[in-house]
Design an enzyme around this catalytic site. Structure first.
Site: not given
Length: 158
Positions: A13, A16, A18-20, A130
């Site tokens: 993301c 690196n 939050c999402r990933s 995000d």
């Protein structure tokens, strides 16, 4: 470094944090529960260097903990080597995809298949938004999307 035997996946993301890292932790737990984690190299990274060395967002960590998942991940930026060593690079939105494809073009021996993680979503939610400027429920939505996508991705690659 990706393993010579087995498979490898890098979740990506923007930062690196939050999402990933959520996707990485979810996939690692699924692979562990399925008894195949030793057949995989699993990591996550960022298209930017903004958060290098940072822990994931506290809201993301709290969300993972709620679901019984821990992670020790530290943010890192995607490297040229990643394109040569990972089988799959799965990202969260079109901006990540565009950045990664640009980077891959500058790598001679790029072997990674670069895709949106959302392309595996049975509910057809292609983009994992995000949650950084959002609320706890936005992190929960990211988690739920990652669970759905990672489940299908793992089934397709078992």
């Amino acid at each position: 470094m990706a393993a010579s035997s087995g498979k490898s996946v890098l979740f990506v993301c923007l930062g690196n944090i939050c999402r990933s890292p959520i996707a990485e932790a979810v996939f690692r737990k699924m692979a562990t529960d399925a008894g195949v984690v030793d057949k995989w190299v699993i990591d996550s990274g960022a298209t930017t260097d903004w958060n290098t060395g940072s822990s994931p967002d506290a809201r993301g960590l709290a969300c993972l903990r709620t679901h019984g998942i821990e992670t020790k991940h530290r943010a890192r930026q995607v490297t040229k080597e990643d394109f040569m060593t990972f089988d799959y690079i799965l990202c969260m939105d079109e901006s990540n995809l565009s950045d990664l494809k640009k980077k891959a073009n500058s790598v001679k021996n790029s072997k990674a298949k670069i895709e949106l993680l959302g392309s595996y979503d049975p509910e057809k939610q292609l983009i994992i938004k995000d949650p950084y400027y959002g609320h706890e429920e936005d992190f929960e939505n990211v988690y739920e999307q990652c669970v759905r996508c990672c489940k299908v991705f793992l089934e397709n690659n078992s």
